[in-house]
Design a protein around this motif. Structure first.
Motif, PDB file in Angstrom:
ATOM      1  N   HIS A   1       0.400   5.637  -0.271  1.00  0.00           N
ATOM      2  CA  HIS A   1      -0.525   6.763  -0.250  1.00  0.00           C
ATOM      3  C   HIS A   1       0.333   8.019  -0.226  1.00  0.00           C
ATOM      4  O   HIS A   1       0.689   8.528   0.836  1.00  0.00           O
ATOM      5  CB  HIS A   1      -1.420   6.688   0.987  1.00  0.00           C
ATOM      6  CG  HIS A   1      -2.500   7.718   1.005  1.00  0.00           C
ATOM      7  ND1 HIS A   1      -3.476   7.722   1.957  1.00  0.00           N
ATOM      8  CD2 HIS A   1      -2.772   8.765   0.201  1.00  0.00           C
ATOM      9  CE1 HIS A   1      -4.301   8.738   1.748  1.00  0.00           C
ATOM     10  NE2 HIS A   1      -3.878   9.392   0.687  1.00  0.00           N
TER      11      HIS A   1
ATOM     12  N   GLU B   1      -7.074   5.545  -7.126  1.00  0.00           N
ATOM     13  CA  GLU B   1      -6.467   4.354  -6.545  1.00  0.00           C
ATOM     14  C   GLU B   1      -6.263   3.347  -7.663  1.00  0.00           C
ATOM     15  O   GLU B   1      -7.202   3.007  -8.372  1.00  0.00           O
ATOM     16  CB  GLU B   1      -7.352   3.738  -5.445  1.00  0.00           C
ATOM     17  CG  GLU B   1      -7.464   4.601  -4.228  1.00  0.00           C
ATOM     18  CD  GLU B   1      -8.074   3.886  -3.033  1.00  0.00           C
ATOM     19  OE1 GLU B   1      -7.925   2.644  -2.912  1.00  0.00           O
ATOM     20  OE2 GLU B   1      -8.699   4.577  -2.219  1.00  0.00           O
TER      21      GLU B   1
ATOM     22  N   MET C   1      -9.319  11.616  -5.715  1.00  0.00           N
ATOM     23  CA  MET C   1      -8.314  10.564  -5.531  1.00  0.00           C
ATOM     24  C   MET C   1      -8.353   9.589  -6.698  1.00  0.00           C
ATOM     25  O   MET C   1      -9.394   9.400  -7.323  1.00  0.00           O
ATOM     26  CB  MET C   1      -8.605   9.767  -4.257  1.00  0.00           C
ATOM     27  CG  MET C   1      -8.569  10.564  -2.972  1.00  0.00           C
ATOM     28  SD  MET C   1      -6.916  10.947  -2.447  1.00  0.00           S
ATOM     29  CE  MET C   1      -6.260   9.314  -2.155  1.00  0.00           C
TER      30      MET C   1
ATOM     31  N   ASP D   1       5.420   0.702  -1.106  1.00  0.00           N
ATOM     32  CA  ASP D   1       4.286  -0.205  -1.314  1.00  0.00           C
ATOM     33  C   ASP D   1       4.732  -1.670  -1.344  1.00  0.00           C
ATOM     34  O   ASP D   1       4.100  -2.516  -1.965  1.00  0.00           O
ATOM     35  CB  ASP D   1       3.524   0.149  -2.588  1.00  0.00           C
ATOM     36  CG  ASP D   1       4.371   0.042  -3.843  1.00  0.00           C
ATOM     37  OD1 ASP D   1       5.542  -0.378  -3.749  1.00  0.00           O
ATOM     38  OD2 ASP D   1       3.858   0.381  -4.920  1.00  0.00           O
TER      39      ASP D   1
ATOM     40  N   HIS E   1       0.830  -1.197   0.000  1.00  0.00           N
ATOM     41  CA  HIS E   1       0.000   0.000   0.000  1.00  0.00           C
ATOM     42  C   HIS E   1       0.867   1.251   0.000  1.00  0.00           C
ATOM     43  O   HIS E   1       1.787   1.369   0.810  1.00  0.00           O
ATOM     44  CB  HIS E   1      -0.886  -0.022   1.253  1.00  0.00           C
ATOM     45  CG  HIS E   1      -1.735   1.193   1.420  1.00  0.00           C
ATOM     46  ND1 HIS E   1      -1.393   2.217   2.263  1.00  0.00           N
ATOM     47  CD2 HIS E   1      -2.910   1.542   0.846  1.00  0.00           C
ATOM     48  CE1 HIS E   1      -2.332   3.154   2.211  1.00  0.00           C
ATOM     49  NE2 HIS E   1      -3.255   2.774   1.355  1.00  0.00           N
TER      50      HIS E   1
ATOM     51  N   LYS F   1      -2.352   4.975  -4.034  1.00  0.00           N
ATOM     52  CA  LYS F   1      -3.280   6.114  -3.961  1.00  0.00           C
ATOM     53  C   LYS F   1      -2.570   7.385  -4.396  1.00  0.00           C
ATOM     54  O   LYS F   1      -1.449   7.644  -3.981  1.00  0.00           O
ATOM     55  CB  LYS F   1      -3.785   6.305  -2.525  1.00  0.00           C
ATOM     56  CG  LYS F   1      -4.692   5.212  -2.050  1.00  0.00           C
ATOM     57  CD  LYS F   1      -5.246   5.545  -0.689  1.00  0.00           C
ATOM     58  CE  LYS F   1      -6.136   4.419  -0.211  1.00  0.00           C
ATOM     59  NZ  LYS F   1      -6.786   4.738   1.042  1.00  0.00           N
TER      60      LYS F   1
END
Length: 163
Positions: free
Chosen positions: A73, A146, A144, A80, A71, A160
């Motif tokens: 962001h 994703e 946003m 990530d 992940h 993100k």
């Protein structure tokens, strides 16, 4: 003899036709419905941001992720990497923020699909509440994107981006 050949030919043609259509149907059924998955992901993800969000909403969202989900962001989380603790780490981080919003709204703007292995969702959200770490009021609206990389029907990597 001619009737037997005609009857046999009809049986063979019928069997062939059913077989071809069945194979096409099976082939279409085996393709993942990425747009449907994107909507499901968006619905479950946004449910975790609602004022009444609870651990059940969080677990419903997390069920869509691999255990080693990666992940990012940006600009806050840049790495990530997929780690064995990926889902557990997300659970811990997201639990801290559950119920932090007094108001939350989100609108899915676009869904983009890539082969059978990735989907991107673009959405606009608005949030208002109290930050659980510093108890300061927060309010923001943003667009946003994703990008979700899929593996065996689950999200393996989330990236993100802010518009």
């Amino acid at each position: 003899m001619q009737r037997f050949n005609l009857a046999t030919l009809l049986v063979v043609l019928t069997t062939f036709t059913v077989s071809v259509f069945s194979n096409d149907t099976l082939a279409n059924q085996s393709k993942p419905d990425l747009k449907g998955f994107a909507q499901l992901y968006f619905d479950r993800m946004t449910a975790t941001q609602m004022p009444n969000a609870d651990s059940a909403a969080l677990e419903s969202y997390l069920s869509l992720l691999t255990d080693d989900v990666g992940h990012s962001h940006l600009p806050w989380v840049k790495d990530d990497s997929r780690l064995p603790s990926g889902k557990a780490d997300m659970r811990k981080g997201m639990t801290f923020y559950l119920g932090a919003h007094d108001k939350y709204e989100a609108e899915l703007l676009d869904v983009f699909t890539f082969n059978d292995s990735a989907v991107a969702i673009r959405y606009k959200n608005y949030a208002k509440g109290i930050h659980p770490q510093n108890n300061q009021p927060i309010e923001y609206s943003q667009v946003m994107m994703e990008v979700l990389e899929l593996e065996d029907g689950k999200v393996a990597v989330i990236r993100k981006y802010h518009e």
